[in-house]
Design an enzyme around this catalytic site. Structure first.
Site, PDB file in Angstrom:
ATOM      1  CE  LYS A 127       9.041  78.357 -12.394  1.00  0.00           C
ATOM      2  NZ  LYS A 127      10.329  78.091 -13.102  1.00  0.00           N
ATOM      3  CB  SER A 204      11.608  81.676 -13.771  1.00  0.00           C
ATOM      4  OG  SER A 204      11.604  80.291 -14.077  1.00  0.00           O
ATOM      5  CB  SER A 228      14.409  78.684 -13.913  1.00  0.00           C
ATOM      6  OG  SER A 228      14.471  79.692 -14.885  1.00  0.00           O
TER       7      SER A 228
END
Length: 538
Positions: A127, A204, A228
């Site tokens: 990420k 997210s 997330s």
């Protein structure tokens, strides 16, 4: 934003004993390892192999790391950023192929009989809030689009040290907060759900989940502050785990709220999840939460071998039903399947306070912590970068016309509020940390120990994947706040794993979660693996 190029990362191979028993897989492909080495495996077969299968194929010469990296890089380059692509990957490491060939060269020098660390020679994505040397760590914000970290995040470094190869970075909700625009960032644009082009991959860690589901990597690193990792895993049919707070280091990751921030992984199976957690967990002096944490006595992957639901007691939480009938039906079928597998099911309702943990606890803590913790991260960036949130907001205003375009308007408004908020010395903040969270942990511990529950169980998210920002999907139904259950784990610091529970009639995945007490990571992996073997997924 165009794909970026990153420099070679240092890594070393480690020899570890043992191998996974996947000889039948290799034997079924070809008669002997030499023949396999001469005849390349089809790319579509390669990208569908599990981590254990990849380990055996690499060690037995059925596959080279170069072939493996090529298969994933080609898939990303041809499918992710094309028109109609899912836009999961924000930047590529163009050195990954060279690193894979170097790994193959070193392996050949050391002999074909060598056995490697579980992830040596295997690629992964991270990420884009993890520091990785040579690659900008943007957090999805155009303000940080040229921010080049000097060190790798602890979790990234652990993987590189074991010979894993970083393919690149994945898109995310900007600075890991969605504000209704799940998986949108000013750097990466909008990530699309691989199963429905009208839906998001939640947030997210949207890009990490979408990339794993789309077979762009065998696993991807993510972060979870209030859901997330688990929420994107739930809506993409993947496995996401929020480990016990302190099991995995957060150092080298752009912070949101260190009271709740965790690092982890998104994988395609529970066994793969255990393999990755074994690789990235460990103490880090740069993250005090990891110091003194009780760690698993045995490798986590051992917990998934032969695990069973028979004889377990599963507390099914009924507080969060009613938002979506198809999700409720997946839950009902999952409960029946666990009962048939020998689990004793106990239906419970948690106190009403568990339905409002976001506004009552996590929201106020996050509002208090974001400014000082973001300032601490920014202060360590190179000279040409913003060094506090005030300077960050000034640059953001110039780049976005004071929030009128490019950035999610809700995220911009939230950042403006955060930049003006300083509450970490307030009596309310101190009360939440010193009284409310400890009491919640005691209450949950008492509930589970008195009931002798092995885990709490519920749908990870009460609805299916949300529609893309500004778009409608007539099939989307959500009659209540979908994420209330996901707040129990970050509020307590207890572990939770989301595994695919089934599919809706229109082909959308629905995740179900097992939550345990602090340190129950191995137990939860075992329960999830046993559930996964029931075949509730498609």
């Amino acid at each position: 934003m165009d794909n970026l190029v990153i420099a070679c990362h240092p890594w070393r191979s480690e020899r570890r004993p043992g191998r996974h028993a996947f000889a039948l897989l290799v034997a079924g492909m070809m008669a002997t390892a030499p023949l396999l080495a001469d005849a390349a495996l089809p790319s579509e077969k390669i990208v569908n192999m599990s981590l254990a299968q990849l380990r055996l194929a690499l060690d037995d010469g059925a596959l080279t790391s170069a072939e493996l990296v090529d298969a994933y890089m080609d898939k990303i380059e041809t499918e992710d950023r094309r028109p109609g692509g899912i836009r999961a990957v924000i930047a590529l490491n163009q050195e990954a192929r060279l690193q894979a060939r170097e790994w193959d060269r070193q392996r050949a020098q050391q002999g074909g009989g060598m056995r490697n660390a579980p992830l040596a020679g295997i690629p992964f994505l991270a990420k884009d809030n993890f520091d990785a040397v040579g690659l900008p760590n943007t957090g999805g914000s155009i303000v940080l689009s040229t921010s080049m970290p000097n060190n790798n995040a602890h979790a990234v470094q652990k993987l590189l040290d074991q010979g894993a190869i970083l393919l690149g970075k994945t898109n995310l909700s900007e600075l890991a907060a969605s504000y209704g625009w799940y998986g949108y960032s000013s750097v990466g644009g909008q990530t699309i759900n691989p199963f429905n082009p009208l839906r998001t991959a939640d947030g997210s860690s949207s890009g990490s989940a979408a990339a794993v589901a789309a077979r762009f990597a065998p696993f991807a690193l993510g972060t979870d502050t209030t859901g997330s990792i688990r929420s994107p895993a739930s809506v993409t049919g993947t496995v996401g785990m929020r480990p016990t707070l302190g099991l995995v280091s957060r150092s080298g990751i752009i912070p949101m709220s260190l009271t709740a921030d965790t690092a982890g992984a998104i994988t395609r199976s529970v066994e793969d999840q255990a393999i990755v957690l074994d690789a990235i967990q460990g103490e880090d002096k740069q993250d005090a939460a990891t110091v003194g944490v009780s760690r698993p006595a045995a490798p986590l992957v051992a917990a998934v071998k032969g695990s069973t639901l028979s004889g377990t007691i599963i507390a099914v939480v009924d507080n969060f039903d009613g938002a979506n009938e198809q999700v409720d039906e997946v839950k009902r079928r999952a409960v029946v399947a666990m009962q048939q597998a020998g689990a004793r099911i106990v239906h419970i309702r948690l106190p009403a306070s568990y339905e409002s943990l976001q506004p009552a606890l996590l929201g106020p803590i996050g509002a208090a912590e974001f400014r000082p913790q973001m300032n601490a991260y920014l202060s360590g960036l190179p000279a040409d970068q913003p060094h506090d949130l005030r300077e960050f907001m000034a640059r953001l205003g110039v780049l976005t016309g004071n929030g009128t375009h490019t950035i999610n308007p809700g995220r911009y408004k939230g950042l403006k509020i955060d930049a003006e908020t300083l509450k970490t010395d307030s009596p309310e903040y101190i009360r939440l940390l010193s009284v409310v969270i400890p009491e919640l942990r005691r209450e949950l511990t008492q509930l589970m120990t008195q009931g002798r529950y092995d885990a709490l169980f519920y749908p990870t998210v009460a609805c299916t994947a949300p529609p893309l920002p500004g778009m409608t999907d007539p099939s989307f139904v959500c009659k209540a706040y979908a994420y209330a259950a996901a707040k129990i784990s970050p509020s307590s610091g207890f572990p939770e794993i989301s595994v695919n529970g089934g599919w809706t009639a229109d082909g959308l995945p629905v995740g179900v979660s097992f939550l345990g007490l602090a340190g129950d990571d191995a137990k939860l992996l075992g329960l999830a693996a046993a559930y996964e073997r029931l075949g509730s997924g498609r």
